[in-house]
Design an enzyme around this catalytic site. Structure first.
Site, short mmCIF file in Angstrom:
data_model
loop_
_atom_site.label_atom_id
_atom_site.label_comp_id
_atom_site.label_asym_id
_atom_site.label_seq_id
_atom_site.Cartn_x
_atom_site.Cartn_y
_atom_site.Cartn_z
N GLU A 92 -4.40 -14.45 5.72
CA GLU A 92 -3.33 -14.55 4.74
C GLU A 92 -1.98 -14.30 5.36
OE1 GLU A 92 -5.48 -12.77 0.86
OE2 GLU A 92 -4.52 -11.49 2.32
N CYS A 120 -10.47 -5.89 9.29
CA CYS A 120 -9.87 -4.68 9.83
C CYS A 120 -10.97 -3.65 10.03
CB CYS A 120 -8.80 -4.13 8.88
SG CYS A 120 -7.89 -2.73 9.55
N GLY A 167 -5.28 -6.60 8.86
CA GLY A 167 -5.51 -6.10 10.21
C GLY A 167 -4.62 -4.95 10.62
N GLU A 168 -4.98 -4.35 11.74
CA GLU A 168 -4.20 -3.23 12.30
C GLU A 168 -3.51 -3.75 13.56
OE1 GLU A 168 -3.14 -0.02 11.65
OE2 GLU A 168 -2.24 -0.41 13.59
N SER A 199 3.74 -2.46 11.28
CA SER A 199 3.23 -1.41 10.40
C SER A 199 1.87 -0.94 10.91
CB SER A 199 3.09 -1.98 8.99
OG SER A 199 2.58 -1.01 8.10
N SER A 222 2.03 3.64 7.65
CA SER A 222 1.31 3.73 6.38
C SER A 222 0.80 5.16 6.26
CB SER A 222 0.15 2.74 6.36
OG SER A 222 0.65 1.43 6.37
N LEU A 223 1.62 5.99 5.64
CA LEU A 223 1.30 7.43 5.62
C LEU A 223 0.33 7.75 4.48
CD1 LEU A 223 2.11 9.83 7.38
CD2 LEU A 223 3.82 10.42 5.67
N HIS A 224 0.73 7.45 3.26
CA HIS A 224 -0.14 7.55 2.09
C HIS A 224 -0.69 8.94 1.78
CE1 HIS A 224 0.38 3.34 2.53
NE2 HIS A 224 -0.74 3.06 3.16
N ASN A 298 -1.84 -1.36 -5.92
CA ASN A 298 -2.36 -2.59 -6.51
C ASN A 298 -3.87 -2.46 -6.62
OD1 ASN A 298 -0.15 -4.43 -6.80
ND2 ASN A 298 -0.08 -4.60 -4.57
N CYS A 341 -3.47 -6.88 0.43
CA CYS A 341 -3.86 -7.77 1.52
C CYS A 341 -5.37 -7.94 1.54
CB CYS A 341 -3.38 -7.17 2.83
SG CYS A 341 -3.70 -5.40 2.98
N1 SAH Z 1 -2.94 -1.84 9.18
C1 SAH Z 1 -1.52 -1.83 9.02
C2 SAH Z 1 -0.93 -3.08 8.40
C3 SAH Z 1 -1.69 -3.72 7.27
S1 SAH Z 1 -1.68 -2.99 5.68
C4 SAH Z 1 -1.11 -0.62 8.21
O1 SAH Z 1 -1.99 0.11 7.75
O2 SAH Z 1 0.08 -0.37 8.08
C5 SAH Z 1 -0.07 -3.24 5.06
C6 SAH Z 1 0.27 -2.24 3.97
O3 SAH Z 1 -0.41 -2.55 2.72
C7 SAH Z 1 -0.15 -0.83 4.35
O4 SAH Z 1 0.86 0.08 4.07
C8 SAH Z 1 -1.36 -0.64 3.46
O5 SAH Z 1 -1.65 0.70 3.33
C9 SAH Z 1 -0.93 -1.37 2.20
N2 SAH Z 1 -2.00 -1.59 1.24
C10 SAH Z 1 -3.31 -1.80 1.47
N3 SAH Z 1 -3.99 -1.92 0.32
C11 SAH Z 1 -3.09 -1.78 -0.68
C12 SAH Z 1 -3.17 -1.80 -2.09
N4 SAH Z 1 -4.32 -2.00 -2.71
N5 SAH Z 1 -2.04 -1.63 -2.81
C13 SAH Z 1 -0.85 -1.46 -2.18
N6 SAH Z 1 -0.71 -1.43 -0.86
C14 SAH Z 1 -1.81 -1.60 -0.11
#
Ligand code: SAH
Length: 355
Positions: A92, A120, A167-168, A199, A222-224, A298, A341
Site C-alpha cells: 500500500e 512486518c 513494514g519497519e 518512522s 512510534s512511541l505509543h 483506527n 496500514c
Molecule cells: N514500522 C514503522 C512504520 C509503519 S507504521 C513504525 O512503527 O513507525 C506507521 C504508523 O502507523 C505508526 O506510528 C504505527 O504505529 C501507526 N499505526 C499502526 N496501526 C495503527 C492504527 N490501527 N491506528 C492508527 N495508527 C496506526
C-alpha cells in the site's frame, strides 16, 4: 533471472554498469534523465542510446512502474494505492492531500506514505500490518517505484514522503538508504531531505546508524506509550530496546540532525490514554525538544482496541499543551480508506488466496 527495477539504481550503479560494458560515463547520466526527468516508460524510448545498449538494458532491467490493482478515494481526499509487485505481493501507498499532511501542518504539499516491507515482523499489538507476519523487504527500486508510480497515476508531484506505510523501514536499512539517496539526488527525484520522514517502532541501533547518513532527513518515533510498562504491553520491540535505550539513540540522532524529532502517539482507550501517561510523555518530549503527534486509534477488524472518545482525547492533548509541548492531533475524516496500514492489502490477499 530476476530483472532489477531501474528506479533502484543510483547514478554510481549506472556508471559501473556502463563501465563493465565499455561505455562512457555520460551514458549513465542519459539513463537517469530518461527515467526521472523525461519519465519514459520503456527502454526503447531512450533514443540517444544505441539499439544494442537499449537491448542490453531491456534484458537486465525493468523500468519499475508498479501496476495498481486498486485505487480508493478521490482526487482531493486521501487516496490509497494497492500496488502489485513482480512476485504477486501487494503493498500500500497512501497519498495524503496537501492540507492535511501527516503532522497536521498546512504545508500545501502533497505527502506520500510509502511502504518499506511486505508485512512486518515487529508484531505491534494494535497494527494490521503485523497480522499476516513478515514476507520480505522491499528493494530500493520498489520503494522509489511507489513514488514514481503514484506520480505517474495522478499526474501530481509529490513533495513529502513519510515511511509510515507497511513494514519497519529500519529493519530494511540498506535498501532504505539507497532509496533515500535516489529520492533526494538532483539527478533522481530531487526531493529535499527535510521532506522525507522515516518512522520507526524503535530500533535503537539502526537509529544510530541512520543518524550518521549525511542527509538532513526527519525521524518519527512510534512511541505509543510513555513508560516501559505500557509500551511492553503493545510493542514487543520495547523488550529488546526499552525506552531508555531508545532515548539514548535519539540523543545520538540529535547530535547529527537539526530537525525536531516527532513522537507518534496512537490513543488507545484504556491502554495508553491515561493522563499519567500524558504527563510522562510531556516530560519525555521536553527532554528531547520533540513534537508530539496524537493519532486517535483506527479500529482494525479482528483486534479488540478502541479509540477514546473526543473529551478523553482533548484531556490528553491539554496536558501536553499546558506543558508547552508542540502537539497536534490528527482528526481527519474518512477512516474507511485512511484506516490503519495493511488492512487493504490483507483484504485483497485473502480474496486472492495469497498468504
Ligand atoms: N514500522 C514503522 C512504520 C509503519 S507504521 C513504525 O512503527 O513507525 C506507521 C504508523 O502507523 C505508526 O506510528 C504505527 O504505529 C501507526 N499505526 C499502526 N496501526 C495503527 C492504527 N490501527 N491506528 C492508527 N495508527 C496506526
Amino acid at each position: 533471472m530476476e530483472k532489477t527495477p531501474a528506479f533502484g539504481m543510483t547514478l554510481d550503479d549506472w556508471i559501473e554498469w556502463m563501465n563493465e560494458r565499455g561505455q562512457p560515463k555520460f551514458r549513465a547520466k542519459q539513463i537517469v534523465e530518461w527515467l526521472f526527468s523525461k519519465r519514459v516508460t520503456s527502454f526503447d524510448e531512450m533514443t540517444n542510446l544505441s539499439r544494442d545498449l537499449r537491448n542490453q538494458l531491456e534484458s537486465d532491467f525493468v523500468i519499475g512502474l508498479l501496476p495498481s490493482v486498486r485505487l480508493t478515494g478521490s482526487k482531493d481526499t486521501t487516496r490509497k494505492f494497492l500496488f502489485r509487485l513482480h512476485d504477486g505481493r501487494l503493498i500500500e501507498t497512501v497519498k495524503i492531500p496537501a492540507n492535511a499532511n501527516f503532522d497536521g501542518e498546512r504545508s500545501g504539499r502533497l505527502t506520500l506514505c510509502v511502504s518499506s516491507q511486505v508485512g512486518c515482523a515487529y508484531d505491534c499489538k494494535f497494527c494490521a500490518s503485523g497480522l499476516a507476519g513478515f514476507t520480505r523487504n522491499l528493494s530500493a527500486g520498489e520503494i522509489v517505484g511507489q513514488v514514481m508510480s503514484a506520480e505517474h497515476e495522478t499526474g501530481e508531484t509529490i513533495r513529502n514522503i513519510v515511511f509510515m506505510g507497511m513494514g519497519e523501514p529500519l529493519a530494511n536499512l540498506t535498501n532504505l538508504t539507497k532509496a533515500l539517496t535516489i529520492l533526494n539526488a538532483d539527478w533522481g527525484m530531487n526531493l529535499g531531505a527535510r521532506h522525507m520522514t522515516v518512522s520507526t517502532s524503535g530500533l535503537a541501533p539502526q537509529v544510530e546508524k541512520l543518524a550518521k547518513l549525511p542527509m538532513q532527513i526527519r525521524l518519527a518515533i512510534s512511541l505509543h506509550g510513555a513508560t516501559d510498562e505500557v509500551r511492553d504491553q503493545i510493542m514487543p520491540v520495547n523488550k529488546k530496546y526499552n525506552i531508555n535505550r531508545l532515548f539514548d539513540s535519539l540523543q545520538v540522532w540529535q547530535r547529527h540532525k537539526k530537525q525536531m524529532i516527532t513522537f507518534e502517539y496512537i490513543l488507545i482507550e484504556g491502554v495508553n490514554d491515561g493522563l499519567d501517561q500524558a504527563a510522562i510523555l510531556a516530560k519525555r518530549a521536553k527532554s528531547l525538544h520533540a513534537k508530539v503527534n496524537l493519532i486517535p486509534y483506527n479500529t482494525v477488524e479482528g483486534l479488540p482496541w478502541k479509540r477514546p472518545d473526543i473529551p478523553a482525547q482533548d484531556a490528553f492533548m491539554n496536558v501536553l499543551t499546558k506543558a508547552n509541548i508542540s502537539a497536534t492531533i490528527r482528526r481527519e475524516k474518512g477512516h474507511d480508506i485512511d484506516a490503519a496500514c495493511g488492512q487493504l492489502r490483507l483484504q485483497e490477499e485473502t480474496a486472492e488466496g495469497i498468504s
